[in-house]
Design a protein around this motif. Structure first.
Motif, mmCIF file in Angstrom:
data_model
loop_
_atom_site.group_PDB
_atom_site.id
_atom_site.type_symbol
_atom_site.label_atom_id
_atom_site.label_comp_id
_atom_site.label_asym_id
_atom_site.label_seq_id
_atom_site.Cartn_x
_atom_site.Cartn_y
_atom_site.Cartn_z
ATOM 1 N N LYS A 38 0.817 -1.213 0.000
ATOM 2 C CA LYS A 38 0.000 0.000 0.000
ATOM 3 C C LYS A 38 0.850 1.263 0.000
ATOM 4 C CE LYS A 38 -4.042 -2.017 2.280
ATOM 5 N NZ LYS A 38 -4.975 -1.921 3.459
ATOM 6 N N THR A 39 1.930 1.258 0.747
ATOM 7 C CA THR A 39 2.782 2.451 0.804
ATOM 8 C C THR A 39 3.441 2.718 -0.544
ATOM 9 O OG1 THR A 39 3.221 2.029 3.149
ATOM 10 C CG2 THR A 39 4.708 3.544 1.995
ATOM 11 N N LEU A 40 4.006 1.676 -1.142
ATOM 12 C CA LEU A 40 4.632 1.823 -2.459
ATOM 13 C C LEU A 40 3.610 2.168 -3.533
ATOM 14 C CD1 LEU A 40 7.186 -1.150 -2.380
ATOM 15 C CD2 LEU A 40 7.624 1.289 -1.989
ATOM 16 N N ARG A 41 2.412 1.616 -3.360
ATOM 17 C CA ARG A 41 1.356 1.908 -4.344
ATOM 18 C C ARG A 41 1.001 3.383 -4.318
ATOM 19 N NH1 ARG A 41 -3.975 -1.399 -3.499
ATOM 20 N NH2 ARG A 41 -2.546 -3.086 -4.107
ATOM 21 N N MET A 42 0.872 3.962 -3.118
ATOM 22 C CA MET A 42 0.534 5.381 -3.024
ATOM 23 C C MET A 42 1.656 6.257 -3.577
ATOM 24 S SD MET A 42 -1.621 7.646 -2.391
ATOM 25 C CE MET A 42 -2.860 6.540 -1.704
ATOM 26 N N GLN A 43 2.892 5.892 -3.315
ATOM 27 C CA GLN A 43 4.011 6.653 -3.864
ATOM 28 C C GLN A 43 4.029 6.575 -5.392
ATOM 29 O OE1 GLN A 43 7.538 5.118 -2.013
ATOM 30 N NE2 GLN A 43 7.062 5.991 0.021
ATOM 31 N N CYS A 44 3.727 5.400 -5.898
ATOM 32 C CA CYS A 44 3.690 5.217 -7.352
ATOM 33 C C CYS A 44 2.571 6.037 -7.978
ATOM 34 C CB CYS A 44 3.537 3.734 -7.678
ATOM 35 S SG CYS A 44 3.694 3.339 -9.426
ATOM 36 N N LEU A 45 1.410 6.083 -7.327
ATOM 37 C CA LEU A 45 0.286 6.874 -7.837
ATOM 38 C C LEU A 45 0.612 8.365 -7.815
ATOM 39 C CD1 LEU A 45 -2.765 5.007 -6.253
ATOM 40 C CD2 LEU A 45 -2.196 5.173 -8.684
ATOM 41 N N LYS A 46 1.257 8.827 -6.740
ATOM 42 C CA LYS A 46 1.626 10.240 -6.674
ATOM 43 C C LYS A 46 2.586 10.624 -7.798
ATOM 44 C CE LYS A 46 1.042 10.818 -1.665
ATOM 45 N NZ LYS A 46 1.745 11.098 -0.378
ATOM 46 N N LYS A 56 3.280 8.864 -10.752
ATOM 47 C CA LYS A 56 2.899 8.578 -12.137
ATOM 48 C C LYS A 56 1.498 9.060 -12.510
ATOM 49 C CE LYS A 56 5.805 4.463 -12.655
ATOM 50 N NZ LYS A 56 5.818 3.018 -13.035
ATOM 51 N N PHE A 57 0.624 9.237 -11.506
ATOM 52 C CA PHE A 57 -0.758 9.621 -11.844
ATOM 53 C C PHE A 57 -1.068 11.051 -11.417
ATOM 54 C CE2 PHE A 57 -5.326 9.850 -10.921
ATOM 55 C CZ PHE A 57 -5.826 9.532 -12.165
ATOM 56 N N TYR A 58 -0.984 11.330 -10.135
ATOM 57 C CA TYR A 58 -1.394 12.649 -9.652
ATOM 58 C C TYR A 58 -0.474 13.757 -10.156
ATOM 59 C CZ TYR A 58 -4.500 10.063 -6.575
ATOM 60 O OH TYR A 58 -5.481 9.241 -6.091
ATOM 61 N N PHE A 59 0.821 13.459 -10.283
ATOM 62 C CA PHE A 59 1.747 14.474 -10.771
ATOM 63 C C PHE A 59 1.440 14.861 -12.211
ATOM 64 C CE2 PHE A 59 5.770 15.800 -12.719
ATOM 65 C CZ PHE A 59 6.121 16.842 -11.873
ATOM 66 N N VAL A 111 -5.778 15.139 -18.164
ATOM 67 C CA VAL A 111 -7.043 15.848 -18.374
ATOM 68 C C VAL A 111 -7.020 16.637 -19.683
ATOM 69 C CG1 VAL A 111 -8.524 17.689 -17.471
ATOM 70 C CG2 VAL A 111 -7.604 15.957 -15.923
ATOM 71 N N ASP A 112 -5.854 17.155 -20.047
ATOM 72 C CA ASP A 112 -5.729 17.965 -21.257
ATOM 73 C C ASP A 112 -5.640 17.139 -22.533
ATOM 74 O OD1 ASP A 112 -5.773 20.227 -19.727
ATOM 75 O OD2 ASP A 112 -3.584 20.416 -19.602
ATOM 76 N N LEU A 113 -5.579 15.814 -22.415
ATOM 77 C CA LEU A 113 -5.563 14.979 -23.620
ATOM 78 C C LEU A 113 -6.858 15.147 -24.392
ATOM 79 C CD1 LEU A 113 -4.118 11.606 -22.256
ATOM 80 C CD2 LEU A 113 -2.925 13.312 -23.623
ATOM 81 N N ILE A 114 -6.758 15.059 -25.722
ATOM 82 C CA ILE A 114 -7.951 15.099 -26.549
ATOM 83 C C ILE A 114 -7.923 13.931 -27.514
ATOM 84 C CG2 ILE A 114 -8.057 17.614 -26.415
ATOM 85 C CD1 ILE A 114 -7.149 17.686 -29.341
ATOM 86 N N VAL A 115 -9.102 13.487 -27.911
ATOM 87 C CA VAL A 115 -9.224 12.450 -28.929
ATOM 88 C C VAL A 115 -8.800 13.062 -30.258
ATOM 89 C CG1 VAL A 115 -10.786 10.888 -30.107
ATOM 90 C CG2 VAL A 115 -11.082 11.334 -27.673
ATOM 91 N N TRP A 116 -7.838 12.433 -30.908
ATOM 92 C CA TRP A 116 -7.297 13.009 -32.136
ATOM 93 C C TRP A 116 -7.708 12.244 -33.381
ATOM 94 C CZ3 TRP A 116 -5.851 17.455 -33.643
ATOM 95 C CH2 TRP A 116 -5.070 17.632 -34.777
#
Length: 336
Positions: free
Chosen positions: A289-297, A299-302, A308-313
């Motif tokens: 769980k600890t490593l998972r949260m660090q990984c999410l911060k 690779k995902f939240y950062f 969000v700014d991605l668009i279908v091209w």
């Protein structure tokens, strides 16, 4: 192409009467050995042959008319070993000796033009899909949920024709939208399913082409993904955007403005699915769980705003059709 020829002829004499045995074989390949230059061709813009080689697609120089030809094939041949010195008749240098015009159909109106780079062919029914459009408006305001910076086209029309006789079977019109028609990048045909990507409104329109040549709406993936998404969000939107939060004219106009304000609070359905897919994929990389949260911060939240700014091209892969779900992630290409 195969031609039936005769070879290996052998005579056998029997006691009663001579009998001829003839073995037949097919010539499977005919290799062109002569090139004719300076052929007198019509003043058209030639697009391409259909995949089965039955039709040659061309457009008029003013981009208003569709002209379809059928190849005549094997108009002239040479039996000599040295065909370069073989004399061809003068009509061999005429376009009409190799192609026969089937018809000429007017597709575009006075303010529309045929998109020369766009053509899709449905070989099973010999249907052809063409597109016409008005001029682009590059500084169009982003209204009604449109993406900022994407140009607008007042009218885009898709024409479904039967190539055998040029009969127009059906058409589909998009107003004040933008579809990338260059090399058919914004439209994809898979069997009888047609996907049209609206860049301006970030929506994938799925249509089905019936055997009779009718374009039937199947689903639109964008703001909503499932059929009941809009009903569910509308039923809960009053709790998110209450009447006390809206100006008087918005309250009087009711649901339409509720939907407009909802876009300020919710991401589109296709964007939500993309974010959920990325989140689950990153989350499953770590069991602790600890490593998972660090990984999410990391690779995902950062990178959340980038996602969000991605668009279908464009449509970049085959449609994943399961009866209820179309795989929208396969259509997503990032634009920074």
């Amino acid at each position: 192409m195969s031609l039936l020829g005769f070879s290996n002829v052998r005579f056998v004499h029997l006691h009663q009467a001579p009998v001829v045995h003839c073995a037949r074989r097919f010539y499977e390949n005919l290799v062109p050995s002569c090139t004719i230059y300076d052929v007198e061709c019509p003043d058209h813009s030639f697009r391409k042959f259909t995949d089965d080689g039955q039709y040659l697609i061309s457009f008029s120089r003013n981009n208003q008319d569709l002209i379809v030809y059928r190849p005549s094939w094997l108009s002239f041949s040479c039996k000599e070993e040295d065909c370069d010195s073989y004399y061809l008749p003068s009509k061999a240098k005429k376009f009409e000796s190799f192609f026969t015009q089937l018809y000429c159909v007017s597709l575009a109106s006075s303010n529309e033009f045929i998109c020369k780079d766009f053509f899709l062919y449905m070989e099973s029914n010999q249907f052809g899909l063409f597109a016409t459009s008005t001029a682009q408006i590059h500084d169009a305001p982003a209204t009604g949920g449109a993406v900022q910076g994407i140009p607008s086209i007042e009218k885009i029309t898709f024409h479904l024709l039967r190539l055998e006789d040029g009969f127009r079977l059906d058409e589909r019109v998009f107003h004040n939208d933008f579809v990338n028609l260059t090399h058919s990048m914004g439209v994809f045909l898979y069997d009888d399913l047609l996907a049209i990507v609206s860049l301006r409104y970030q929506t994938i329109h799925i249509l089905q082409i019936t055997d009779s040549g009718i374009l039937v709406d199947v689903r639109s993936i964008g703001t909503f993904c499932r059929e009941d998404d809009e009903l569910f969000l509308n039923s809960n939107s009053q709790g998110v955007v209450g009447p006390h939060q809206l100006p008087l004219d918005h309250v009087e106009n009711g649901l339409h403005h509720n939907q407009t304000r909802m876009h300020d609070f919710f991401l589109s359905g296709i964007k939500q699915r993309l974010l959920s897919f990325i989140f689950r994929r990153i989350s499953n990389e770590e069991t602790d769980k600890t490593l998972r949260m660090q990984c999410l911060k990391k690779k995902f939240y950062f990178h959340f705003q980038d996602y969000v700014d991605l668009i279908v091209w464009k449509v970049i892969y085959a449609l994943l059709w399961t009866g209820t779900i179309l795989g929208p992630a396969s259509f997503v290409n990032q634009v920074w």
